[in-house]
Design an enzyme around this catalytic site. Structure first.
Site, mmCIF file in Angstrom:
data_model
loop_
_atom_site.group_PDB
_atom_site.id
_atom_site.type_symbol
_atom_site.label_atom_id
_atom_site.label_comp_id
_atom_site.label_asym_id
_atom_site.label_seq_id
_atom_site.Cartn_x
_atom_site.Cartn_y
_atom_site.Cartn_z
ATOM 1 N N ARG B 58 -0.256 6.815 -0.116
ATOM 2 C CA ARG B 58 0.172 6.366 -1.018
ATOM 3 C C ARG B 58 1.011 5.111 -0.686
ATOM 4 O O ARG B 58 0.214 4.216 -0.438
ATOM 5 C CB ARG B 58 1.448 6.920 -1.983
ATOM 6 C CG ARG B 58 3.075 6.624 -1.123
ATOM 7 C CD ARG B 58 4.063 7.798 -1.983
ATOM 8 N NE ARG B 58 3.667 8.686 -2.924
ATOM 9 C CZ ARG B 58 3.225 9.770 -3.257
ATOM 10 N NH1 ARG B 58 3.540 9.365 -4.463
ATOM 11 N NH2 ARG B 58 2.763 10.692 -3.727
ATOM 12 N N THR B 59 1.756 4.614 0.589
ATOM 13 C CA THR B 59 1.726 3.599 1.603
ATOM 14 C C THR B 59 0.829 2.557 1.589
ATOM 15 O O THR B 59 0.578 1.392 0.878
ATOM 16 C CB THR B 59 2.873 3.857 2.297
ATOM 17 O OG1 THR B 59 3.972 4.546 1.842
ATOM 18 C CG2 THR B 59 3.693 2.402 3.297
ATOM 19 N N LYS B 86 -6.417 8.214 23.694
ATOM 20 C CA LYS B 86 -6.810 7.777 24.794
ATOM 21 C C LYS B 86 -5.484 7.609 25.886
ATOM 22 O O LYS B 86 -5.561 7.327 26.915
ATOM 23 C CB LYS B 86 -8.070 7.521 25.300
ATOM 24 C CG LYS B 86 -9.557 7.760 24.272
ATOM 25 C CD LYS B 86 -10.329 6.540 24.397
ATOM 26 C CE LYS B 86 -11.318 7.155 24.009
ATOM 27 N NZ LYS B 86 -12.185 5.702 23.892
ATOM 28 N N ARG B 108 3.059 1.783 10.240
ATOM 29 C CA ARG B 108 3.581 2.983 10.267
ATOM 30 C C ARG B 108 4.166 4.088 11.378
ATOM 31 O O ARG B 108 2.779 3.772 12.116
ATOM 32 C CB ARG B 108 2.940 3.617 8.933
ATOM 33 C CG ARG B 108 3.823 5.235 9.085
ATOM 34 C CD ARG B 108 3.556 5.766 7.770
ATOM 35 N NE ARG B 108 4.465 5.397 7.136
ATOM 36 C CZ ARG B 108 4.894 6.055 5.532
ATOM 37 N NH1 ARG B 108 3.850 7.072 4.976
ATOM 38 N NH2 ARG B 108 5.068 4.772 4.879
ATOM 39 N N HIS B 136 12.452 1.669 5.990
ATOM 40 C CA HIS B 136 11.387 1.863 4.836
ATOM 41 C C HIS B 136 11.020 0.864 4.346
ATOM 42 O O HIS B 136 11.113 0.689 3.072
ATOM 43 C CB HIS B 136 10.709 3.256 4.796
ATOM 44 C CG HIS B 136 8.950 3.168 4.002
ATOM 45 N ND1 HIS B 136 8.538 2.181 3.692
ATOM 46 C CD2 HIS B 136 8.815 4.215 3.389
ATOM 47 C CE1 HIS B 136 7.686 2.481 3.758
ATOM 48 N NE2 HIS B 136 7.253 4.003 3.052
#
Lengths: 428, 313
Positions: B58-59, B86, B108, B136
């Site tokens: 959702r975010t 990498k 995030r 958040h």
């Protein structure tokens, strides 16, 4: 060559010397301590208004050589030590390869002879490869020049192995320096568990992780009658456990480091990786208890735990950042500023904790100014204030949380075997 | 009014005036969202990059749609398909994105403080879309938007947050934000999941969920993650539901017009009973819509405040 230090206030903890006097050094040895010594034919240092104390002895540092020369090596590390007033330093064995055998101890001693500008004393590993599984060749370590034993950087997880290490080391009269941490309780904690870990959302490393292990090793030391030294004590209860063990006659000494009496976990604010250290910075209550422990003698030694890390190991997410901070060049000024200036310790007390006691713990016969001994000396001015600038550190690494701090007591002269390697704050 | 910082790293760092300004802008955005033609030119010529080191439905979609509704160029990078695999460092990845002309990087990351590190090293605005256990902020903003939409204000409201507070960045952002806007925040959860010292932020800690919910205007459930059980932080989800789960009966302890929120995704029957989730007091679906509006507002305000990221020095 003769060196004359004139009119300094000499303070020595071993002889009890505490007066303004001259010191004459001939061929690296202290030969005369009197007023009005004739300066003819001598190089002279005017120390009027300054204190003259034994060169500092560090019982706990990381020189990173061999294996991690990109962080520090014996040359840069000893230069940093000299700049900070240290003339003898004991380096931990968590190098690569580990200092867990005679050949590695000899390697460090030879390298130090060639590249080092202060006296270097290696500490051998308790267990082979620091793995905590089998004892290293403790007898051979001792006879090749290791001054103590430690798996520092990690605890000896097995209580049974630690008990055997204590019993075995006692036979060779060598002290075990215990890094106290219960890894189950640490459980990937990144900073002290408390208000600041809560608001930063960083996993906490609780004080009991340290205290549980301190108690274990105190109990084992009492049982085995071994001599142990508790490294980097940071908590109130930790101090109290050691205080109690000393009352019970346990052969234990203890150290703390300057960051544990000058900073709290608040320093981690802003995800400041330079304040990430192990054991972690604790709370104000702990800082006060550490100072009290220093004051009442429970904590015998102030060591640096000089732990250089490359910029790339600190300029990352807090969780990924390496633990530790450089310490040689700020340790003494921090002690002067946070302990002596506020009146918690006298200069004589500090000389005990940074010269005589570490020297006695390591059994190296340093840390005093007396006739006939090797002239390792620090001269400092207690009144001159300076601002810490990490870009000027001699260490290869600059990971210090003290940038911008205003401190007192910066070393003016560091003299090793009669040779002034720091003059007027400048390292030669 | 302009936001003071180029970044939104957390609600800890911004003032109540700024929060209120974002929320009032979000009101306009919600109006646009509810119109027939969900397209504006607020972000025309801007590039929004979402850089996600953790999974999200959702975010991430919410930010992406918010960008697209306002005409921005939007692109996604996920850790599993990028140079991160990498071994590239966050700073290097960030600088690379920055140099391609991004205006906003939405990040995030599983580690607390990662957005702060990124923000110090890029010219783009950085929006924290969740960092470790820290914050958040856009979730808390949409929670607060939802509450204010329904209740008119946060001031003086009694808010109960129930669940795994220790690991919850949603809880932390809501505590910072709601206390700034004058709400009375109470938290409750298993003792092993309450962060030590948290009461110093002015929240009340309740050992039973009943006390926390009593007379509350807002009840927020937090997701309980199964891996916490494996680490021994609570015995079973069954026991959790018994002592901290929110069902119809418990909800009656709250005010009659209390609303129920949850940041999702929900474990049905654990944090909230299905009856509560789908019940009349639940605004869980409304939260999702409001999330888009709040993110539109934020993207607009951050890109408006300064010059855009000009690639050539």
């Amino acid at each position: 060559m003769k060196l004359l230090i004139k009119n300094g206030h000499i303070i020595d903890a071993k002889t009890g010397l505490n007066k303004v006097s001259d010191i004459l050094i001939d061929d690296g040895t202290v030969v005369q301590i009197e007023n009005g010594i004739d300066s003819t034919g001598c190089e002279t240092i005017e120390a009027k208004g300054m204190y003259v104390v034994p060169g500092l002895v560090d019982a706990h540092c990381h020189l990173r050589e061999p294996g991690f020369e990109y962080k520090e090596d014996i040359e840069s590390g000893t230069r940093s030590a000299a700049k900070g007033g240290f003339t003898s330093i004991a380096c931990m064995p968590n190098t690569s390869p580990v200092l867990d055998n005679e050949a590695m101890i000899s390697y460090v001693l030879n390298k130090a002879k060639a590249d080092g500008i202060v006296n270097v004393y290696p500490i051998g590993a308790v267990s082979k490869g620091l793995k905590g599984e089998e004892l290293s060749e403790i007898g051979e370590l001792k006879f090749s020049g290791a001054v103590a034993l430690s798996d520092d950087g990690r605890p000896v997880n097995s209580a049974a192995l630690m008990k055997k290490a204590m019993q075995y080391a006692s036979m060779f009269d060598i002290t075990i320096i215990s890094h106290c941490e219960d890894m189950d309780l640490v459980d990937e904690g990144l900073m002290n568990e408390g208000f600041y870990s809560s608001i930063l959302g960083l996993k906490g490393n609780p004080a009991p992780a340290e205290e549980v292990m301190i108690s274990r090793d105190l109990i084992l030391a009492e049982y085995t009658k071994a001599t142990i030294h508790i490294a980097h004590v940071t908590t109130e209860l930790g101090v109290d456990l050691i205080r109690n063990a000393k009352r019970r006659g346990v052969n234990v000494t203890a150290e703390t480091c300057p960051h544990y009496f000058s900073l709290t976990d608040q320093a981690c604010e802003g995800f400041n990786t330079n304040a990430k250290v192990n054991p972690p910075l604790r709370t104000q209550k702990d800082v006060e208890a550490i100072i009290e422990g220093l004051r009442d003698g429970t904590i015998d030694i102030i060591s640096t735990d000089h732990a250089p890390h490359h910029k790339d190991e600190k300029n990352v997410e807090f969780k990924l950042a390496a633990n530790g901070m450089v310490g040689f060049e700020t340790a003494f000024p921090l002690a002067i500023t946070y302990l002596v200036k506020p009146g918690h310790l006298s200069i004589e007390d500090l000389v005990k904790k940074m010269c005589l006691n570490p020297s006695n713990m390591l059994g190296i016969n340093k840390g005093s100014i007396e006739l006939g001994t090797c002239a390792d000396i620090l001269i400092f001015d207690i009144n001159e204030q300076y601002t810490v600038d990490i870009s000027t550190l001699e260490s290869k690494s600059k990971n210090s949380p003290f940038h911008g701090f205003k401190l007192y007591g910066q070393p003016q002269y560091t003299i090793v075997r009669g040779n002034p390697i720091v003059r007027e704050k400048v390292l030669l | 009014m302009n936001l003071k910082s180029k970044d939104l790293l957390g609600l800890r760092d911004i003032s109540s005036e700024e929060i209120e300004y974002i929320l009032s802008t979000a009101k306009t955005m919600k109006f646009i969202l509810s119109s027939n033609n969900k397209k504006t030119a607020h972000l025309q010529g801007k590039s929004i990059i979402t850089l996600f080191y953790e999974n999200s439905t959702r975010t991430r979609l919410s930010f992406e749609l918010a960008s697209k509704y306002m005409g921005a160029s939007a692109a996604n990078i996920s850790a599993s398909s990028s140079s991160v695999q990498k071994g590239e460092t966050l700073i290097d990845t960030g600088k690379t994105i920055d140099r391609m002309g991004s205006d906003v990087i939405v990040i995030r990351h599983p580690m607390s403080g990662a957005p702060h590190l990124l923000a110090q090293n890029v010219k783009s605005s950085v929006i924290n879309a969740g960092d470790g256990m820290n914050e958040h902020p856009t979730q808390a903003l949409l929670d607060m938007f939802t509450i204010i939409e329904k209740k008119g204000t946060l001031k003086g409201l009694k808010v109960a947050i129930v669940g795994d507070i220790l690991h919850s960045r949603v809880a932390r952002s809501n505590i910072w934000g709601m206390t700034k806007l004058g709400a009375e925040v109470g938290i409750s959860g298993p003792a092993t999941l309450i962060p030590p010292g948290i009461e110093r932020l002015g929240v009340k800690v309740f050992s039973t969920v009943q006390e926390a919910i009593l007379d509350a205007d807002v009840v927020m459930g937090l997701r309980i993650q199964l891996e916490r059980q494996k680490k021994g932080l609570f015995p079973t989800t069954r026991e959790y539901a018994r002592f901290f789960g929110l069902d119809d009966k418990r909800l009656k302890l709250a005010k009659e017009d209390a609303i129920v929120l949850h940041p999702g995704p929900i474990n049905r029957g654990v944090e909230l009973s299905s009856a509560v989730i789908d019940g009349e007091q639940s605004l869980i679906n409304e939260q999702v819509t409001n999330g888009v509006a709040v993110r539109m507002a934020l993207l607009y305000l951050l890109t408006r405040r300064g010059s855009s990221n000009e690639i050539i020095d």
